[in-house]
Scaffold this motif. Sequence first.
Motif, PDB file in Angstrom:
ATOM      1  N   UNK A 123     -16.491  -5.650 -23.086  1.00 44.68           N
ATOM      2  CA  UNK A 123     -17.307  -5.631 -21.891  1.00 44.68           C
ATOM      3  C   UNK A 123     -17.638  -4.176 -21.560  1.00 44.68           C
ATOM      4  N   UNK A 124     -18.909  -3.915 -21.268  1.00 46.77           N
ATOM      5  CA  UNK A 124     -19.305  -2.560 -20.870  1.00 46.77           C
ATOM      6  C   UNK A 124     -19.624  -2.575 -19.375  1.00 46.77           C
ATOM      7  N   UNK A 125     -19.073  -1.618 -18.653  1.00 44.13           N
ATOM      8  CA  UNK A 125     -19.335  -1.538 -17.209  1.00 44.13           C
ATOM      9  C   UNK A 125     -19.792  -0.117 -16.892  1.00 44.13           C
ATOM     10  N   UNK A 126     -21.031  -0.026 -16.402  1.00 41.07           N
ATOM     11  CA  UNK A 126     -21.533   1.315 -16.099  1.00 41.07           C
ATOM     12  C   UNK A 126     -20.720   1.905 -14.948  1.00 41.07           C
ATOM     13  N   UNK A 127     -20.157   3.093 -15.202  1.00 47.58           N
ATOM     14  CA  UNK A 127     -19.247   3.702 -14.225  1.00 47.58           C
ATOM     15  C   UNK A 127     -19.437   5.209 -14.224  1.00 47.58           C
ATOM     16  N   UNK A 128     -19.489   5.761 -13.009  1.00 53.52           N
ATOM     17  CA  UNK A 128     -19.404   7.215 -12.887  1.00 53.52           C
ATOM     18  C   UNK A 128     -18.006   7.510 -12.364  1.00 53.52           C
ATOM     19  N   UNK A 129     -17.159   8.044 -13.217  1.00 52.92           N
ATOM     20  CA  UNK A 129     -15.745   8.198 -12.829  1.00 52.92           C
ATOM     21  C   UNK A 129     -15.537   9.275 -11.768  1.00 52.92           C
ATOM     22  N   UNK A 181     -12.991  10.104 -20.744  1.00 55.99           N
ATOM     23  CA  UNK A 181     -14.290  10.757 -20.520  1.00 55.99           C
ATOM     24  C   UNK A 181     -14.091  12.235 -20.207  1.00 55.99           C
ATOM     25  N   UNK A 182     -14.989  13.040 -20.735  1.00 53.81           N
ATOM     26  CA  UNK A 182     -14.975  14.481 -20.429  1.00 53.81           C
ATOM     27  C   UNK A 182     -16.320  15.043 -20.816  1.00 53.81           C
ATOM     28  N   UNK A 183     -16.690  16.153 -20.198  1.00 54.37           N
ATOM     29  CA  UNK A 183     -17.794  16.940 -20.742  1.00 54.37           C
ATOM     30  C   UNK A 183     -17.233  17.636 -21.965  1.00 54.37           C
ATOM     31  N   UNK A 184     -17.877  17.422 -23.083  1.00 51.58           N
ATOM     32  CA  UNK A 184     -17.315  17.921 -24.333  1.00 51.58           C
ATOM     33  C   UNK A 184     -18.371  18.739 -25.054  1.00 51.58           C
ATOM     34  N   UNK A 243     -18.603  24.908 -13.767  1.00 48.67           N
ATOM     35  CA  UNK A 243     -17.154  24.764 -13.515  1.00 48.67           C
ATOM     36  C   UNK A 243     -16.893  23.457 -12.761  1.00 48.67           C
ATOM     37  N   UNK A 244     -17.654  23.251 -11.667  1.00 48.22           N
ATOM     38  CA  UNK A 244     -17.451  22.038 -10.863  1.00 48.22           C
ATOM     39  C   UNK A 244     -17.775  20.782 -11.669  1.00 48.22           C
ATOM     40  N   UNK A 245     -18.870  20.838 -12.419  1.00 48.22           N
ATOM     41  CA  UNK A 245     -19.288  19.653 -13.180  1.00 48.22           C
ATOM     42  C   UNK A 245     -18.207  19.270 -14.197  1.00 48.22           C
ATOM     43  N   UNK A 246     -17.664  20.255 -14.893  1.00 48.99           N
ATOM     44  CA  UNK A 246     -16.664  19.967 -15.939  1.00 48.99           C
ATOM     45  C   UNK A 246     -15.341  19.479 -15.331  1.00 48.99           C
ATOM     46  N   UNK A 247     -14.920  20.134 -14.243  1.00 46.92           N
ATOM     47  CA  UNK A 247     -13.663  19.698 -13.610  1.00 46.92           C
ATOM     48  C   UNK A 247     -13.822  18.337 -12.930  1.00 46.92           C
ATOM     49  N   UNK A 248     -15.018  18.079 -12.440  1.00 49.91           N
ATOM     50  CA  UNK A 248     -15.270  16.779 -11.804  1.00 49.91           C
ATOM     51  C   UNK A 248     -15.045  15.634 -12.779  1.00 49.91           C
ATOM     52  N   UNK A 249     -15.650  15.744 -13.950  1.00 50.70           N
ATOM     53  CA  UNK A 249     -15.498  14.641 -14.914  1.00 50.70           C
ATOM     54  C   UNK A 249     -14.081  14.648 -15.492  1.00 50.70           C
ATOM     55  N   UNK A 250     -13.657  15.814 -15.979  1.00 50.26           N
ATOM     56  CA  UNK A 250     -12.413  15.874 -16.755  1.00 50.26           C
ATOM     57  C   UNK A 250     -11.153  15.674 -15.931  1.00 50.26           C
ATOM     58  N   UNK A 251     -11.120  16.250 -14.720  1.00 51.39           N
ATOM     59  CA  UNK A 251      -9.880  16.151 -13.931  1.00 51.39           C
ATOM     60  C   UNK A 251     -10.021  15.211 -12.731  1.00 51.39           C
TER      61      UNK A 251
END
Length: 276
Positions: A65-71, A98-101, A123-131
């Motif tokens: 099942x795929x569920x569109x999610x913004x973590x 998920x992470x900005x990679x 910085x904010x974008x990467x920490x937002x997704x990753x942490x």
Amino acid sequence: MENVKNLFDLAGRVAIITGGTGLLGQQHAQAIAGAGGIPILADIRVTEVDLHSQDWKARFGEQVCAIQTDITDPKSVKNLLETTLDKFGRVDILINHAANNPKMENNVEVEFSRLEFFTLEQWDADLNVGLKGAFLCSQIIGSEMARRKQGVIVNVASDLAVIAPDQRLYRKPGLPEDKQPVKPVTYSVVKTGLIGLTRYLATYWADSGIRVNAISPGGVYNNQPDDFVERLAKLIPLGRMANIDEYQAAILFLCSDASSYMTGTNLVVDGGRSCW
Ligand SMILES: NC(=O)c1ccc[n+]([C@@H]2O[C@H](COP(=O)([O-])OP(=O)(O)OC[C@H]3O[C@@H](n4cnc5c(N)ncnc54)[C@H](O)[C@@H]3O)[C@@H](O)[C@H]2O)c1
């Protein structure tokens, strides 16, 4: 005595994989499905086609099942949990993946990556997704597992959670020093932070039947430029990058009862890179 193979059985267990439609997320889904579990691909990139994909059913089991999610958005993560519970009635496993990679080895516009030019927005974008994303998913989905007194969380870190990036790997001939690409600072910060989150959650929820571990994979070969691959291979005792499916068994181990006496640890699977 229980057959040791049974310890790896995930029959009927529901596993949410954030970043599940990405390169390695699909491999984790295959590992879960291969052991009888039900993978939920939670990703910001989910298309209408993905939702009904026959190809995915063939690869990841009928119930995938795929569920569109913004973590990074608590409402979206709550929706992920509620949709999962509505559909399957339970959640057993969370893989914070998920992470900005940023793939510096392929990037042509690389100047932004250098510390001196690194923007606060990035910085904010990467920490937002990753942490923040990993924290929110753990808070919302982990709390549901704690309520049921059973569950597993796996945080996907990186060999760069245990060693510093070797910036010589990313050098491009002909560029001046102040334009040479580097692995961004946020990658090390996010991945090291995930190890801290792992220890914190493992002890916080130890009495609630939840085990929390990290995995630190090394680089996966994915048609990177030859000169990059050669340089990296020289830093790895096994002499090569990982094949794309080589983390499946480690993910299955961490997600299943095979690792029942493991919590709060970081499983490094890097071809030996970090021991050199
Ligand atoms: N590929 C490697 O060589 C390698 C090595 C070590 C660790 N890792 C780690 O494995 C993970 C995945 O790597 P990958 O190579 O599969 O990368 P990828 O870019 O293919 O996958 C990342 C996924 O995360 C999703 N994502 C991004 N922001 C999101 C958000 N806000 N909400 C939900 N989903 C979001 C993306 O859409 C993408 O599908 C990362 O944590 C990466 O750091 C990868």
